[in-house]
Design a protein around this motif. Sequence first.
Motif, PDB file in Angstrom:
ATOM      1  N   GLU A  38      -3.487  10.716  53.324  1.00 41.46           N
ATOM      2  CA  GLU A  38      -3.925  10.146  51.721  1.00 41.46           C
ATOM      3  C   GLU A  38      -2.699  10.271  50.801  1.00 41.46           C
ATOM      4  N   VAL A  39      -2.387   9.087  50.357  1.00 43.96           N
ATOM      5  CA  VAL A  39      -1.274   9.248  49.303  1.00 43.96           C
ATOM      6  C   VAL A  39      -1.416   8.767  47.960  1.00 43.96           C
ATOM      7  N   THR A  40      -1.045   9.533  47.179  1.00 41.89           N
ATOM      8  CA  THR A  40      -1.497   8.993  45.638  1.00 41.89           C
ATOM      9  C   THR A  40      -1.281   7.694  45.336  1.00 41.89           C
ATOM     10  N   GLY A  41      -2.436   7.090  44.853  1.00 44.57           N
ATOM     11  CA  GLY A  41      -2.292   5.740  44.460  1.00 44.57           C
ATOM     12  C   GLY A  41      -3.415   5.102  45.450  1.00 44.57           C
ATOM     13  N   SER A  42      -3.792   5.677  46.475  1.00 45.24           N
ATOM     14  CA  SER A  42      -4.794   4.932  47.441  1.00 45.24           C
ATOM     15  C   SER A  42      -5.965   5.822  47.811  1.00 45.24           C
ATOM     16  N   SER A  43      -6.922   5.673  48.358  1.00 47.17           N
ATOM     17  CA  SER A  43      -8.106   6.186  48.623  1.00 47.17           C
ATOM     18  C   SER A  43      -8.296   6.011  50.175  1.00 47.17           C
ATOM     19  N   ILE A  44      -7.500   5.135  50.698  1.00 51.33           N
ATOM     20  CA  ILE A  44      -7.443   5.008  52.346  1.00 51.33           C
ATOM     21  C   ILE A  44      -6.434   5.923  52.787  1.00 51.33           C
ATOM     22  N   LEU A 112      -0.754   9.088  33.720  1.00 49.17           N
ATOM     23  CA  LEU A 112      -1.952   9.898  34.270  1.00 49.17           C
ATOM     24  C   LEU A 112      -1.629  11.184  34.886  1.00 49.17           C
ATOM     25  N   VAL A 113      -1.785  12.364  34.528  1.00 52.38           N
ATOM     26  CA  VAL A 113      -1.818  13.441  35.277  1.00 52.38           C
ATOM     27  C   VAL A 113      -2.998  14.087  35.864  1.00 52.38           C
ATOM     28  N   LEU A 114      -2.741  14.257  37.300  1.00 49.47           N
ATOM     29  CA  LEU A 114      -4.003  14.782  37.847  1.00 49.47           C
ATOM     30  C   LEU A 114      -3.594  16.072  38.506  1.00 49.47           C
ATOM     31  N   LEU A 115      -4.677  16.876  38.776  1.00 52.29           N
ATOM     32  CA  LEU A 115      -4.494  18.181  39.429  1.00 52.29           C
ATOM     33  C   LEU A 115      -5.397  18.215  40.847  1.00 52.29           C
ATOM     34  N   ASN A 116      -4.653  18.148  41.901  1.00 49.51           N
ATOM     35  CA  ASN A 116      -5.461  17.759  43.285  1.00 49.51           C
ATOM     36  C   ASN A 116      -6.051  16.687  43.176  1.00 49.51           C
ATOM     37  N   GLY A 117      -5.547  15.521  42.686  1.00 44.13           N
ATOM     38  CA  GLY A 117      -6.080  14.100  42.677  1.00 44.13           C
ATOM     39  C   GLY A 117      -7.551  13.862  41.614  1.00 44.13           C
ATOM     40  N   ARG A 118      -7.680  14.859  40.801  1.00 44.13           N
ATOM     41  CA  ARG A 118      -8.536  14.735  39.794  1.00 44.13           C
ATOM     42  C   ARG A 118      -8.106  14.960  38.223  1.00 44.13           C
ATOM     43  N   ARG A 119      -8.756  14.440  37.213  1.00 46.17           N
ATOM     44  CA  ARG A 119      -8.386  14.556  35.986  1.00 46.17           C
ATOM     45  C   ARG A 119      -8.530  16.014  35.280  1.00 46.17           C
ATOM     46  N   MET A 120      -7.882  16.140  34.233  1.00 45.75           N
ATOM     47  CA  MET A 120      -8.001  17.495  33.587  1.00 45.75           C
ATOM     48  C   MET A 120      -8.253  17.171  32.137  1.00 45.75           C
ATOM     49  N   ALA A 121      -8.743  18.031  31.552  1.00 47.15           N
ATOM     50  CA  ALA A 121      -8.955  18.116  29.900  1.00 47.15           C
ATOM     51  C   ALA A 121      -7.649  18.081  29.537  1.00 47.15           C
ATOM     52  N   ILE A 149       4.761  11.418  42.568  1.00 48.59           N
ATOM     53  CA  ILE A 149       4.973  10.663  41.400  1.00 48.59           C
ATOM     54  C   ILE A 149       4.765   9.234  41.902  1.00 48.59           C
ATOM     55  N   LEU A 150       3.655   8.720  41.494  1.00 47.00           N
ATOM     56  CA  LEU A 150       3.423   7.258  41.681  1.00 47.00           C
ATOM     57  C   LEU A 150       4.217   6.516  40.610  1.00 47.00           C
ATOM     58  N   LYS A 151       5.227   5.772  40.932  1.00 45.08           N
ATOM     59  CA  LYS A 151       5.904   5.006  39.729  1.00 45.08           C
ATOM     60  C   LYS A 151       5.384   3.579  39.699  1.00 45.08           C
ATOM     61  N   ALA A 162      -3.484   5.160  33.481  1.00 39.52           N
ATOM     62  CA  ALA A 162      -2.394   4.952  34.464  1.00 39.52           C
ATOM     63  C   ALA A 162      -1.356   3.940  34.478  1.00 39.52           C
ATOM     64  N   ILE A 163      -0.806   3.405  33.204  1.00 35.79           N
ATOM     65  CA  ILE A 163      -0.175   2.129  33.165  1.00 35.79           C
ATOM     66  C   ILE A 163       1.078   2.390  33.540  1.00 35.79           C
ATOM     67  N   ALA A 164       1.741   3.596  33.283  1.00 37.64           N
ATOM     68  CA  ALA A 164       3.247   3.683  33.488  1.00 37.64           C
ATOM     69  C   ALA A 164       3.267   4.496  35.009  1.00 37.64           C
ATOM     70  N   GLY A 165       2.170   4.948  35.386  1.00 38.12           N
ATOM     71  CA  GLY A 165       2.224   5.486  36.814  1.00 38.12           C
ATOM     72  C   GLY A 165       1.373   6.985  36.936  1.00 38.12           C
ATOM     73  N   VAL A 166       1.613   7.676  37.923  1.00 35.54           N
ATOM     74  CA  VAL A 166       0.496   8.885  38.088  1.00 35.54           C
ATOM     75  C   VAL A 166       1.492  10.090  38.305  1.00 35.54           C
ATOM     76  N   VAL A 167       1.177  11.147  37.985  1.00 37.79           N
ATOM     77  CA  VAL A 167       1.748  12.485  38.497  1.00 37.79           C
ATOM     78  C   VAL A 167       0.613  13.273  38.980  1.00 37.79           C
ATOM     79  N   ASN A 168       0.499  13.563  40.276  1.00 36.59           N
ATOM     80  CA  ASN A 168      -0.362  14.127  41.046  1.00 36.59           C
ATOM     81  C   ASN A 168       0.174  15.502  41.611  1.00 36.59           C
ATOM     82  N   ILE A 169      -0.446  16.580  40.875  1.00 35.45           N
ATOM     83  CA  ILE A 169       0.104  18.012  41.233  1.00 35.45           C
ATOM     84  C   ILE A 169      -1.013  18.459  42.172  1.00 35.45           C
TER      85      ILE A 169
END
Length: 924
Positions: A38-44, A112-121, A149-151, A162-169
């Motif tokens: 599973e890659v950031t930006g997709s749930s498949i 949007l910054v995610l930690l293990n695919g989920r949001r943080m406060a 880093i999903l660009k 997540a307009i400009a992209g996603v950083v998934n740590i």
Amino acid sequence: MLKRKAVAQAVSFALATVAFGSVAMAQDTTSGTIQRVEVTGSSIKRATAETASPVQVVTREDLAKSGKTTVAEYLQTLTADGAGSLPTGFGNGFAAGSTAISLRGLGATSTLVLLNGRRMAPFARADDGQKSFTDLSTVPMEAVERIEILKDGASSTYGADAIAGVVNIILRKDFTGVTAKLEAGESKYGDAEMGKGTLTWGKGNLDTDGFNVMTNIEVYGNHELMNKDRADRKWIGQGDIRPWGYAANSQFAAGYITPGASSPTPVGALRDPKTNNYVPLPGCSQFSPVVNQDPAGGCLWYQDQFRSMQPQIGGHNLYGRFTKNLDNDLQLYAEAGYSRRDTSFTLTPPSTSSTVAFPPNAANPTGVISYGNTILMSPNHPQNPYGAAVRLRYSMFDVGPSTRSADNAFTRFVVGIKGQRYGWDFDTAYTHSKSELDLNYSNMINMRVLQAALGNPASQYFPYYIGTQASKNPASLYAAMVTNATSHSTTQLDIVDFKASRELMQLPGGALGLAFGAEHRREKLDNPSLSGTLDGSINSSYVAAKGDQNISAVFLEVAAPIIQTVELTGAVRYDKYKNFSSTTPKVGVKWTPLKTFALRGTYSEGFRAPGPAESGVESQSTGSSSVRDPVRCPSGVPAAGGATSVDCAISIGAVKVGNPNLQPETSKGYTLGLVWDPLVNTSLSLDGFKIRRENEINPLSYVEAAALPTAIRNDNNLVVNGVVIPNTGTLLLSNAPYQNSSFTEIKGVDLDIKQRVRLGDYGRGVFGLTWTHIASWVRAEKTGTRYQYAGTHGNCDTSNCAGTPKDKISATASWDYSQQLNVTATANYRADMQNVYFAGDKCANAFANGSDAPGNCRLASFTTVDLSARYNVSRNLQIYGSIQNLFDKIAPLDPLTYGGMSYNPMDASGAIGRYFKVGLRYSM
């Protein structure tokens, strides 16, 4: 030692494939079965990690080779990071003590910054009083497995922001053994020391034991670095930049006198009631080391006497994860994290002439007090020679510099279950996350006591002696007049989510993949203003935000390999808020005519909901930025009658008030690119992108706010031929309400090249280059006026006047020898920029002789080289070290930005100077 099972090996292989830009399949050659990831930006889950969207993967190895100490340090070297990111050293900002990334220069709110695919406060104080963002300093670097880093826009998968992209740590999930690390560092000057220690422990193999538990503890600290500690590094940290051709009254100067005006001075300057000009009291040499003093008679001083370049930091991160295999292909997991970061900055002493804004009340219906006009020195004051009440301009050196302490605590807990049921892979969890911020600003002033102590002979505090006579003041006066301003802010995020995916049917090109999911989250923010700011009774403006909202969402995604070489993907998400709803689609296509070549492209829509700081009726903030006063500096030339060059680059305040009628921002994004392996060991990817963000939530721009006829000015009006021109005094404050403005549109190109070289007995080498080119960065206002910022020092509203360079390049060369030694060199390049607020504008700064500054009105480009090395002494012991800014390059002189004193905050390594780190890593 880290033990990986077969699936994890496939994941690692697939991620390496992404990093080298290839389109190879991640296949288990032993069993012949294709592993899915599973890659950031997709749930498949899919067999190849290369999707239609551009994804940059940063591995643990990349982090280790960089020599960087924190996740934020590394991410802010990415070429895709741009205007609006928050560096550690920006202590004068609203969100001091935090760090953030801004993909594409669209601001931290659109990343949007995610930690293990989920949001943080989010961090518990919005930057600029408006922009909610995720604080990267809460992430423990040693626990990071990789960063994706999903660009590309991803609201169709993740929802808002997540307009400009996603950083998934992504943190480590299956670790056994014990690893301890110790590292230390200091600059070539023997200061700015840092220390860090980490301990990671894990037990249990998921395959054989059925469980794994791991914990990571990280403790760190950094010593404060003052600007004056770099006094011998040319202009770095220097407020006084006259030796390089500038005028005395540049932006970090104070104490100078101009016709009818004076900036705060440590001796005190009194306004002569006959001439209306300010006259300083004697004794300047006691307070200011400046030898070449103000020819107008002022007591000139510069902020480098007091201000921090880098803050004092102390903190720790705790992270733990438990994973347990259950019966019937189910797995229970839980994560817990706690982060504490205490940051302290030193700023300048307070002054008696602050202009503050706060919510209007019955006593003050305007909500603004200009203390420079209302605090007067009584005719009975022993230091007043004029026999009448007079205004004064005084910088309170006797009180001392103010310190800003920002103590942030972050907690996060996740519990979930995942596995397979009825042919579906599913994952569901509950997430709780909270951020708490305690602010403590020392040496703030009770302005009412100050007013009485200077102007009311009947007051118990009168007289307050200033300047050279301040030693006469009793301790009781300071006890009443000097105070600490504090606040306690919180943000909280609670999420319940579910997602599932499976293969539905076979198409000519492979299996049709389907995923769906749902999410419900509650967001709360409570950001009270500093104590004493509600009614303007201290020398700081009111900054507060409060609100909460519930969001429910569902999403659907498909991946259809319609033929062997073509895959179509599509996703759509529906988000429901209290006052609006949003449906965001995304489609993508990948064509792979050759195993070594693929074309890809996407179209996505996105949105960002108004945050509580923008839409809350209780929200208000006052920010500041440099502008050209259109009245006192028309066409970039100081007006006749008393204006000076200061008016051509003056810092003003802008009051921003929450607007409950705001609508969400929306966006449309496009990418088109290719992935190519022209040779066996050569890989490259090239992607063009375009993002158009509409209905933007912005305050009225500082440029437009400065031109409003309602802007608050001092009364030192211009006088031409003996005639006073009304409402032309020094610009102090203006209103800049939040509004849905027009749009921002960004166009650019990303290039990523990797070259591997086999060196026989001498090991192997890897060379890489990433390059981001911003071809256009246009912002349009509601009036239709357009501003082009690409290649300029703007947009100051978004970039903190750090600028928008057209090009950023990162090049690496890494050598591995005999699995024992690695040496890596990294060069980071930022292109030059026009020193203008926007393209086509007049030069933002001038030399003392009136010519454009810096030379040709351009801020020079800047390149640094970092070097790191690791050596495995034994199977268990590794020593490592790094040199940041190897060639000790000095950051170019930047007279406009306010993030760094006479240098651009993007070039902080060139201000600090060559920096050394050494470390020891032991595993067993």
